[in-house]
Every structure is written in structure tokens, then in C-alpha cells.
Motif scaffolding. Structure first.
Motif, PDB file in Angstrom:
ATOM      1  N   ASP A 290       0.836  -1.207   0.000  1.00  0.00           N
ATOM      2  CA  ASP A 290       0.000   0.000   0.000  1.00  0.00           C
ATOM      3  C   ASP A 290       0.873   1.260   0.000  1.00  0.00           C
ATOM      4  O   ASP A 290       0.573   2.239  -0.692  1.00  0.00           O
ATOM      5  CB  ASP A 290      -0.967  -0.008   1.184  1.00  0.00           C
ATOM      6  N   LEU A 291       1.966   1.218   0.756  1.00  0.00           N
ATOM      7  CA  LEU A 291       2.891   2.365   0.708  1.00  0.00           C
ATOM      8  C   LEU A 291       3.449   2.546  -0.699  1.00  0.00           C
ATOM      9  O   LEU A 291       3.469   3.657  -1.235  1.00  0.00           O
ATOM     10  CB  LEU A 291       4.042   2.140   1.684  1.00  0.00           C
ATOM     11  N   LYS A 292       3.875   1.417  -1.289  1.00  0.00           N
ATOM     12  CA  LYS A 292       4.450   1.508  -2.648  1.00  0.00           C
ATOM     13  C   LYS A 292       3.411   2.039  -3.627  1.00  0.00           C
ATOM     14  O   LYS A 292       3.721   2.866  -4.485  1.00  0.00           O
ATOM     15  CB  LYS A 292       4.949   0.135  -3.111  1.00  0.00           C
ATOM     16  N   GLU A 306       7.917  12.047   0.046  1.00  0.00           N
ATOM     17  CA  GLU A 306       9.246  11.725   0.591  1.00  0.00           C
ATOM     18  C   GLU A 306       9.188  11.065   1.964  1.00  0.00           C
ATOM     19  O   GLU A 306       9.963  10.170   2.267  1.00  0.00           O
ATOM     20  CB  GLU A 306      10.110  12.991   0.633  1.00  0.00           C
ATOM     21  N   LEU A 307       8.265  11.516   2.776  1.00  0.00           N
ATOM     22  CA  LEU A 307       8.149  10.896   4.106  1.00  0.00           C
ATOM     23  C   LEU A 307       7.807   9.408   3.967  1.00  0.00           C
ATOM     24  O   LEU A 307       8.384   8.551   4.644  1.00  0.00           O
ATOM     25  CB  LEU A 307       7.049  11.618   4.913  1.00  0.00           C
ATOM     26  N   LEU A 308       6.875   9.114   3.062  1.00  0.00           N
ATOM     27  CA  LEU A 308       6.458   7.722   2.893  1.00  0.00           C
ATOM     28  C   LEU A 308       7.588   6.886   2.288  1.00  0.00           C
ATOM     29  O   LEU A 308       7.780   5.724   2.658  1.00  0.00           O
ATOM     30  CB  LEU A 308       5.199   7.642   2.023  1.00  0.00           C
ATOM     31  N   GLN A 309       8.340   7.499   1.365  1.00  0.00           N
ATOM     32  CA  GLN A 309       9.476   6.767   0.772  1.00  0.00           C
ATOM     33  C   GLN A 309      10.487   6.394   1.851  1.00  0.00           C
ATOM     34  O   GLN A 309      10.985   5.276   1.904  1.00  0.00           O
ATOM     35  CB  GLN A 309      10.180   7.645  -0.267  1.00  0.00           C
ATOM     36  N   LYS A 310      10.759   7.331   2.721  1.00  0.00           N
ATOM     37  CA  LYS A 310      11.752   7.107   3.781  1.00  0.00           C
ATOM     38  C   LYS A 310      11.231   6.070   4.787  1.00  0.00           C
ATOM     39  O   LYS A 310      11.974   5.223   5.259  1.00  0.00           O
ATOM     40  CB  LYS A 310      12.010   8.456   4.491  1.00  0.00           C
ATOM     41  N   SER A 311       9.937   6.175   5.035  1.00  0.00           N
ATOM     42  CA  SER A 311       9.318   5.233   5.972  1.00  0.00           C
ATOM     43  C   SER A 311       9.471   3.805   5.459  1.00  0.00           C
ATOM     44  O   SER A 311       9.816   2.875   6.204  1.00  0.00           O
ATOM     45  CB  SER A 311       7.846   5.631   6.128  1.00  0.00           C
ATOM     46  N   LEU A 312       9.245   3.635   4.165  1.00  0.00           N
ATOM     47  CA  LEU A 312       9.381   2.315   3.529  1.00  0.00           C
ATOM     48  C   LEU A 312      10.823   1.820   3.604  1.00  0.00           C
ATOM     49  O   LEU A 312      11.093   0.708   4.064  1.00  0.00           O
ATOM     50  CB  LEU A 312       8.938   2.459   2.068  1.00  0.00           C
ATOM     51  N   GLN A 313      11.760   2.704   3.198  1.00  0.00           N
ATOM     52  CA  GLN A 313      13.185   2.308   3.210  1.00  0.00           C
ATOM     53  C   GLN A 313      13.646   1.943   4.620  1.00  0.00           C
ATOM     54  O   GLN A 313      14.316   0.943   4.829  1.00  0.00           O
ATOM     55  CB  GLN A 313      14.064   3.480   2.766  1.00  0.00           C
ATOM     56  N   ASN A 314      13.279   2.778   5.574  1.00  0.00           N
ATOM     57  CA  ASN A 314      13.740   2.542   6.953  1.00  0.00           C
ATOM     58  C   ASN A 314      13.209   1.229   7.504  1.00  0.00           C
ATOM     59  O   ASN A 314      13.881   0.548   8.265  1.00  0.00           O
ATOM     60  CB  ASN A 314      13.304   3.676   7.883  1.00  0.00           C
ATOM     61  N   ASN A 315      12.000   0.884   7.097  1.00  0.00           N
ATOM     62  CA  ASN A 315      11.455  -0.376   7.596  1.00  0.00           C
ATOM     63  C   ASN A 315      12.299  -1.546   7.122  1.00  0.00           C
ATOM     64  O   ASN A 315      12.585  -2.465   7.875  1.00  0.00           O
ATOM     65  CB  ASN A 315      10.010  -0.560   7.137  1.00  0.00           C
ATOM     66  N   TYR A 316      12.704  -1.504   5.841  1.00  0.00           N
ATOM     67  CA  TYR A 316      13.483  -2.632   5.338  1.00  0.00           C
ATOM     68  C   TYR A 316      14.886  -2.656   5.948  1.00  0.00           C
ATOM     69  O   TYR A 316      15.407  -3.729   6.236  1.00  0.00           O
ATOM     70  CB  TYR A 316      13.479  -2.654   3.797  1.00  0.00           C
ATOM     71  N   SER A 317      15.463  -1.471   6.189  1.00  0.00           N
ATOM     72  CA  SER A 317      16.805  -1.525   6.804  1.00  0.00           C
ATOM     73  C   SER A 317      16.718  -1.960   8.274  1.00  0.00           C
ATOM     74  O   SER A 317      17.650  -2.547   8.805  1.00  0.00           O
ATOM     75  CB  SER A 317      17.560  -0.210   6.637  1.00  0.00           C
TER      76      SER A 317
END
Ligand SMILES: NC(=O)c1ccc[n+]([C@@H]2O[C@H](COP(=O)([O-])OP(=O)(O)OC[C@H]3O[C@@H](n4cnc5c(N)ncnc54)[C@H](O)[C@@H]3O)[C@@H](O)[C@H]2O)c1
Length: 457
Positions: A290-292, A306-317
Motif C-alpha cells: 500500500d505504501l508503494k 518523501e516521508l512515505l518513501q523514507k518510511s518504507l526504506q527505513n522499515n526494510y533496513s
């Protein structure tokens, strides 16, 4: 009312069984013949508490049916729910609408003259999909030459959580409906009336009504808003978890305790205590896709979320925190034997879609570790999904621990509280425990001699 549900996965099956319980006649359809044949014998294709018995009762009462093709029952439906999957297109990050489009065309093809249908998008769909569904149905009606059919499309997103599906569907926080058509709105309000008024009683084996639950808000909005409410809710929840994970990582550096920080924050009514549990990050079939989907559609409209993009990236890291902690403790991982306690993306489900365990296993295999796994319900799914992975499947927690250099708790199964941790300690080669869900009692484990590491604890 006669209710048809197209797509009999988590959402479709729970929706169908619930409306059947509330007194409607329901048929659930799916293109997967094996699934339908199993369901006709009340065999549930996935693990969800209370669902099997609920389905079985409604099948025996002849309130709930299953079928592979849109049949006579469909033709006589008042309300048709679409609950097919809307996965992510791996190339573009867009929502893959293949199943949804096929379902809409199929619905149009099977509509009968002189009837009125309400077609409801329960699948999570990109903003504007109600228009697409309406156009596809019209196109299909034109091709089949069927005339004098009246229909309206509504958006009615689903907010259930796997593992808590029965509770969430029967005792919802709100029911959101978006449609232009007053008649469709009235029919849906009628369908949902027992849930809105909470005028039913679930069997005693099911979760009982929360004490403070009153009348459930029936939120009538524009269909575009309804579609976005679902995406925005998931984006917010995912970001709230990612936020607290970032604070937990800072706790690790500062020596503060994330449990205490979350407690102190959550008591602020503007923040609230839920979704402030730090760990290895979220997984599952919904948040990521859903984020994607939302990011992709924003980009198409010229907006970088941008906030959502970062949220997604941070979750995977965040998932790599467990590997980092193993490396800190063990230095090189090559040749180590690591055990994963839990595989499912969360407890009370066997769902492995976007599960952190999958990433962890891959990283451990890349580091030349021997990976042992144990999960009370999800191991068969993993064997089916990744038959090529050279994993050691343990029969229980003790079998898992035997000879391990480290354990990572990945899923917060309640039974992990009850295991004999002293025995686990005695079976391990090196008593290192990474608690990826901040689930266990650190002091107790340290008293047994474990080297314990949580996330921000
Ligand atoms: N799983 C959840 O927790 C959850 C919660 C809220 C919303 N949702 C949303 O609900 C939708 C369904 O999710 P799910 O987890 O139930 O998916 P799922 O993959 O478990 O089930 C989808 C089912 O639809 C069937 N299907 C596909 N095309 C069909 C067609 N043309 N006709 C009939 N059946 C068809 C598939 O065979 C499958 O059984 C998704 O949009 C999802 O984002 C899911």
C-alpha cells in the motif's frame, strides 16, 4: 440479502462468513478450484483463529456457499463484494490491477436484466478505482448485450488485521463507505446495521465484544476519499512503527529503554499507546504494497511523497538490525548456526508475505550461516514458498536451539513465553538471544545466563 464475494482470500472469506453469520445468504467465489473444493469441506486454506468453526457452522446452516464460477446465485445477488488481491507490480511499484479488472469484467458479464446490483470494492485499490470498475462493468454489459441492468459502485475498504480478523470485522472502529448513489448507500447501511448497532452476539468461543464499544460510526464519504482513507491509514500505521523503531535505535546508542520511552509517549492522548512497539519492523501483505502503491500514484501526479518513501526504506533496513547485533556479538558469521524463533510476519497467522524472516534468512545464508527455523504454524508455507532453501526445520523450540550460536526471535508467538528457557540455554552452543520483538523478559533470560539483546532495550 443475497451477497456475493469475488475472491476468497483472507478478506473475502472473513467477509463472507461474517455476513452469513449475520443472517444473509452468501456465496464466495474464487478462481482457485482447489481452494473452493477445500472450503466446501470447511477446510480453511490459511490459519486464522475462530474462522474454521464460523465457516463450518454457516456452511452447515446453508447460509454460506462456495463456487468457482459466477452462477445463478450471483445473478440474484443484491450486493457483490470484490475482494481479490491487488499486489505490487515488482517492476514499477504500481498496484497490479489484473485481478481486479478481470473480476469487474466477469461481474458485468454475469449481471442479469431487470436487477439492481451494488458492486463494492473491498480490495484495497488505488484512488479512482471505483470509476474504473464502473467503466469495466459497462463495457462488459455492452459486449454481452445485456440491457436493463442497474448497478452502482461503492468503495468500502477493509481494515481487518490478520490474526485478529474476526474481532476486527465484528467489532470495527468504523465502517467507511464511499458512493455517489443514495440507494447503494442505503442498502449498505442496511447490510451493516447489525455491526453498526452491535445487535448480535457472537458464539462464546469467539472474542467477546469490547466493553467500551458503542455504536460503530458508519462513515459516509466521497468514493475518492474512501479509497484514500485505506491507504492513508496503512501509511500512517506503518510510519508510526518506523518512527518508534528509529527512536529504539537511538535508545541503543543513548542507553535509554524503548519500553519506557514508548510508555511515556503513549500516555499522551495526542499520540496513543498502540503501534509504539519497537522491533525488526513490519511485514505482511498490506503495509509494503500500500505504501508503494501510494508513492507510485503520487509520483505519477508529480508529487514525491518523501516521508512515505523514507518510511518504507527505513522499515526494510530495520530488519538488518538483527544481523548487525549478531555480528557485534559473534564477529564473523561464517559457519555459525543461527536459529529463527518464528517465521510468520506476526503472531496468530501463517502468512509469510513480506515477512522479515525471509529477508533475515537470505542475509544469513549469504553470510554462510546454517539457518534453523521454527514456527508453530508457518513452516509448511515456507517449505512450499522456498523449497530450494537449505534450511533446517526444527520440530520445536528445543530442537531449534540445539547447537545454535545465536537465536533471533522474529515473531511474537505467545508460546515462546512458556518455553523452558533454562533448557534452551543448556542446548545452545553459545547463549546469544536477539529479541527482535522486545517480547521476552530480559532480566529473567539474563538470570539464566543468556546474552540478551533487544531493539532499543
Ligand atoms: N490480508 C489482509 O489483512 C487485508 C486487510 C485489509 C485489506 N486487504 C486487501 O484486500 C484484498 C484481498 O486481500 P487478501 O489478503 O484477502 O488476498 P488473497 O491473495 O488472500 O486472496 C485473493 C483471492 O482472490 C482470488 N481471485 C483473484 N482473481 C479472482 C477473480 N477474478 N475471481 C475470483 N477470485 C479471484 C485469488 O485466487 C485469491 O484466493 C487486497 O486488496 C488487500 O490489500 C487485505
Amino acid at each position: 440479502m443475497n451477497v456475493s464475494v469475488i475472491g476468497t482470500g483472507y478478506v473475502g472469506l472473513v467477509t463472507g462468513a461474517s455476513f452469513a453469520f449475520l443472517g444473509h445468504r452468501v456465496c464466495c467465489y474464487d478462481v482457485d478450484l482447489a481452494k473452493i473444493e477445500a472450503l466446501q469441506k470447511s477446510i480453511i486454506p490459511f490459519y486464522e483463529p475462530y474462522l474454521e468453526i464460523l465457516v463450518d457452522e454457516q456452511v452447515k446452516k446453508k447460509q454460506l456457499f462456495f463456487s468457482c464460477s459466477l452462477d445463478e446465485f450471483f445473478a440474484q445477488s443484491d450486493i457483490v463484494f470484490i475482494a481479490v488481491g491487488t499486489p505490487t507490480d515488482p517492476q514499477s511499484g504500481a498496484v497490479d490491477m489484473t485481478y481486479l479488472k478481470k473480476a469487474a469484467l466477469e461481474i458485468g458479464k454475469n449481471m442479469q436484466p431487470h436487477r439492481y446490483y451494488v458492486v463494492v470494492n473491498k480490495s484495497t485499490v488505488p484512488v479512482g478505482t471505483h470509476q474504473l470498475v464502473e467503466e469495466l462493468i459497462k463495457e462488459s454489459l455492452q459486449v454481452s448485450g445485456t440491457k436493463d441492468v442497474a448497478f452502482a459502485v461503492a468503495s468500502n475498504p477493509e481494515f481487518l488485521r490478520e490474526g485478529n480478523a474476526i474481532e476486527d470485522v465484528f467489532y470495527p472502529d468504523r465502517i467507511v463507505v464511499g458512493t455517489y448513489c443514495p440507494k447503494a448507500l442505503a442498502l449498505l447501511e442496511e447490510l451493516y446495521r447489525p455491526l453498526i448497532e452491535q445487535s448480535f452476539t457472537l458464539p462464546s468461543f469467539c472474542p467477546q465484544r469490547p466493553q467500551n464499544l458503542g455504536r460503530v460510526p458508519f462513515v459516509k464519504v466521497h468514493p475518492l476519499s474512501s479509497e484514500l482513507i485505506k491507504y492513508a491509514s496503512n501509511a500512517f500505521l506503518a510510519t508510526k512503527i518506523t518512527f518508534i523503531n528509529e527512536i529504539a535505535n537511538l535508545c541503543d546508542l543513548f542507553g535509554a529503554n524503548i519500553d519506557e520511552v514508548s510508555l511515556g509517549m503513549g500516555l499522551d492522548q495526542r499520540i496513543g499507546p498502540s503501534f509504539l512497539k519497537a522491533g525488526l519492523g513490519w511485514g505482511g501483505s498490506c503495509f509494503g504494497k500500500d505504501l508503494k502503491g501510494l508513492i507510485h500514484d503520487g509520483k505519477k501526479m508529480g508529487y514525491a511523497a518523501e516521508l512515505l518513501q523514507k518510511s518504507l526504506q527505513n522499515n526494510y533496513s530495520q530488519r538488518s538490525r538483527a544481523i548487525y547485533k549478531l555480528q557485534q556479538a559473534l564477529k564473523t558469521l561464517r559457519g555459525r548456526r543461527i536459529g529463527l524463533l518464528g517465521l510468520a510476519f506476526k503472531a496468530q497467522t501463517d502468512d509469510l508475505r513480506d515477512a522479515p524472516a525471509l529477508d533475515l534468512i537470505e542475509k544469513l545464508m549469504e553470510s554462510d550461516c546454517t539457518v534453523k527455523v521454527f514456527d508453530p504454524v508457518a513452516m509448511e508455507n515456507l517449505k512450499r514458498l522456498r523449497p530450494q532453501w537449505p534450511l533446517v526445520y526444527a520440530i520445536d523450540e528445543y530442537d531449534l536451539a540445539e547447537g545454535c550460536d545465536g537465536l533471533i526471535l522474529v515473531t511474537e508467538w505467545k508460546r515462546f513465553h512458556g518455553v523452558d528457557w533454562q533448557k534452551i540455554h543448556s542446548l545452545m552452543k553459545n547463549p546469544l538471544l536477539i529479541d527482535g520483538r522486545n517480547f521476552l523478559d530480559r532480566q529473567r533470560l539474563e538470570a539464566f545466563g543468556f546474552v540478551y539483546s533487544g531493539i532499543g532495550r
